[in-house]
Design a protein around this motif. Structure first.
Motif, PDB file in Angstrom:
ATOM      1  N   UNK A 190       4.626   3.711   6.762  1.00  0.00           N
ATOM      2  CA  UNK A 190       4.731   2.425   7.193  1.00  0.00           C
ATOM      3  C   UNK A 190       4.455   1.958   8.399  1.00  0.00           C
ATOM      4  N   UNK A 191       5.125   2.789   9.185  1.00  0.00           N
ATOM      5  CA  UNK A 191       4.889   2.601  10.596  1.00  0.00           C
ATOM      6  C   UNK A 191       3.507   2.903  11.305  1.00  0.00           C
ATOM      7  N   UNK A 192       2.890   3.875  10.575  1.00  0.00           N
ATOM      8  CA  UNK A 192       1.595   4.278  10.981  1.00  0.00           C
ATOM      9  C   UNK A 192       0.493   2.928  10.443  1.00  0.00           C
ATOM     10  N   UNK A 193       1.130   2.419   9.271  1.00  0.00           N
ATOM     11  CA  UNK A 193       0.006   1.131   8.921  1.00  0.00           C
ATOM     12  C   UNK A 193       0.408  -0.099   9.881  1.00  0.00           C
ATOM     13  N   UNK A 194       1.668  -0.152  10.373  1.00  0.00           N
ATOM     14  CA  UNK A 194       1.798  -1.069  11.271  1.00  0.00           C
ATOM     15  C   UNK A 194       1.149  -0.910  12.513  1.00  0.00           C
ATOM     16  N   UNK A 195       0.991   0.515  13.051  1.00  0.00           N
ATOM     17  CA  UNK A 195       0.302   0.739  14.372  1.00  0.00           C
ATOM     18  C   UNK A 195      -1.239   0.203  13.880  1.00  0.00           C
ATOM     19  N   UNK A 201       0.587  -1.384  -0.107  1.00  0.00           N
ATOM     20  CA  UNK A 201       0.043   0.111  -0.025  1.00  0.00           C
ATOM     21  C   UNK A 201       0.861   1.192  -0.016  1.00  0.00           C
ATOM     22  N   UNK A 202       2.007   1.107   0.922  1.00  0.00           N
ATOM     23  CA  UNK A 202       2.782   2.655   1.078  1.00  0.00           C
ATOM     24  C   UNK A 202       3.690   2.646  -0.379  1.00  0.00           C
ATOM     25  N   UNK A 203       4.175   1.564  -0.774  1.00  0.00           N
ATOM     26  CA  UNK A 203       5.007   1.573  -2.167  1.00  0.00           C
ATOM     27  C   UNK A 203       4.005   2.197  -3.170  1.00  0.00           C
ATOM     28  N   UNK A 218      12.397   8.865   5.449  1.00  0.00           N
ATOM     29  CA  UNK A 218      11.732   9.039   6.807  1.00  0.00           C
ATOM     30  C   UNK A 218      10.137   9.348   6.551  1.00  0.00           C
ATOM     31  N   UNK A 219       9.905   9.979   5.516  1.00  0.00           N
ATOM     32  CA  UNK A 219       8.226  10.050   5.270  1.00  0.00           C
ATOM     33  C   UNK A 219       7.823   8.792   4.949  1.00  0.00           C
ATOM     34  N   UNK A 220       8.582   8.055   4.151  1.00  0.00           N
ATOM     35  CA  UNK A 220       7.901   6.844   3.735  1.00  0.00           C
ATOM     36  C   UNK A 220       7.675   5.791   4.898  1.00  0.00           C
ATOM     37  N   UNK A 221       8.648   5.627   5.627  1.00  0.00           N
ATOM     38  CA  UNK A 221       8.672   4.944   6.814  1.00  0.00           C
ATOM     39  C   UNK A 221       7.818   5.381   7.977  1.00  0.00           C
ATOM     40  N   UNK A 222       7.674   6.731   7.826  1.00  0.00           N
ATOM     41  CA  UNK A 222       6.489   7.115   8.719  1.00  0.00           C
ATOM     42  C   UNK A 222       5.250   6.554   8.437  1.00  0.00           C
ATOM     43  N   UNK A 268       9.785   1.683  -4.679  1.00  0.00           N
ATOM     44  CA  UNK A 268      10.140   0.693  -3.515  1.00  0.00           C
ATOM     45  C   UNK A 268      10.668   1.817  -2.202  1.00  0.00           C
ATOM     46  N   UNK A 269      10.198   1.330  -1.182  1.00  0.00           N
ATOM     47  CA  UNK A 269      10.420   1.940   0.143  1.00  0.00           C
ATOM     48  C   UNK A 269      11.740   1.627   0.441  1.00  0.00           C
ATOM     49  N   UNK A 270      12.638   2.795   0.708  1.00  0.00           N
ATOM     50  CA  UNK A 270      13.843   2.603   1.318  1.00  0.00           C
ATOM     51  C   UNK A 270      13.962   2.865   2.918  1.00  0.00           C
TER      52      UNK A 270
END
Length: 242
Positions: free
Chosen positions: A169-174, A149-151, A163-167, A157-159
């Protein structure tokens, strides 16, 4: 002594999906090695130091076991809890990893230097499989769906240094954690549950070993009346390592 050595060597890797789900944000890890790298040593000297360190840890553990009594009954919750408590004391005094710390340390060392999120998650899956862990909650599939979803949103691809992309992803993980009922503040509870499962499995193996040892002795010597009753009685008693 032989039984005490088994106590120190037994290890079962059981379900710990909740720790893998948390990734690098899980329980803090206490490392064997310090941050500062030790000076280079010659082969013989390095082996000697390793031997002395292992010997020290073993003697520390044996010193604790000589003072404690363990009831080999995996079906007795009190016995399981006591055994887990004894092993926790050994780990703390001998500076050994708990199972959750060992998992976390493996994750950190194996994923260090991985640039992209997809390879990172695939490495987590590989670690889980190799350690014999199960993903009963289906967390891995959910995390991969979140990454997709994020990619798709990023169109690339998410690296991991994004920071923005990982943020995102972390929101999705939450969201996944919330859906699964996993809360960060409950991690100590999950760790305790894992250690109790491991303690129960280890006591089960010790009980099996004890029965096998007695059966071996039974074949060597003439059986006496009430052997099985006596064997069951012995297994239900406290084991003293003095």
């Amino acid at each position: 002594m032989a039984l005490a050595t088994r106590l120190l060597s037994k290890s079962k890797q059981l379900h710990a999906g909740q720790f893998l789900l948390q990734g690098e944000r899980a329980v803090p890890v206490r490392f064997f090695a310090k941050e500062a790298a030790p000076p280079a040593l010659k082969g013989d000297e390095m082996l000697k130091n390793i031997f002395l360190e292992v010997k020290k840890k073993f003697e520390t553990a044996m010193g604790i076991l000589r003072k404690e009594k363990v009831t080999i009954d995996p079906d007795d919750q009190a016995a399981v809890s006591q055994y887990a408590k004894v092993m926790k004391t050994i780990r703390e005094k001998a500076d050994l990893f708990s199972e959750s710390q060992r998992i976390q340390y493996t994750i950190q060392t194996r994923t260090q230097g991985i640039p992209d999120a997809r390879t990172y998650l695939l490495t987590l899956k590989e670690i889980r499989i190799k350690r014999g862990l199960t993903d009963d909650l289906g967390a891995e599939a959910m995390m991969m769906d979140a990454l997709e979803k994020v990619e798709k949103e990023l169109k690339m691809p998410l690296m991991r240094n994004d920071k923005k992309g990982m943020g995102l992803l972390m929101a999705e993980f939450d969201k996944i954690n919330k859906k699964l009922g996993i809360q960060k503040e409950d991690l100590p509870k999950y760790e305790e549950q894992l250690e109790l499962k491991i303690a129960k499995a280890q006591l089960g193996e010790l009980k099996k070993d004890a029965f096998e040892a007695m059966e071996t002795q039974k074949k060597r010597y003439v059986p006496f009346a009430g052997h099985q009753t006596y064997a069951n009685h012995i297994l239900s008693q406290h084991i003293d390592f003095k």
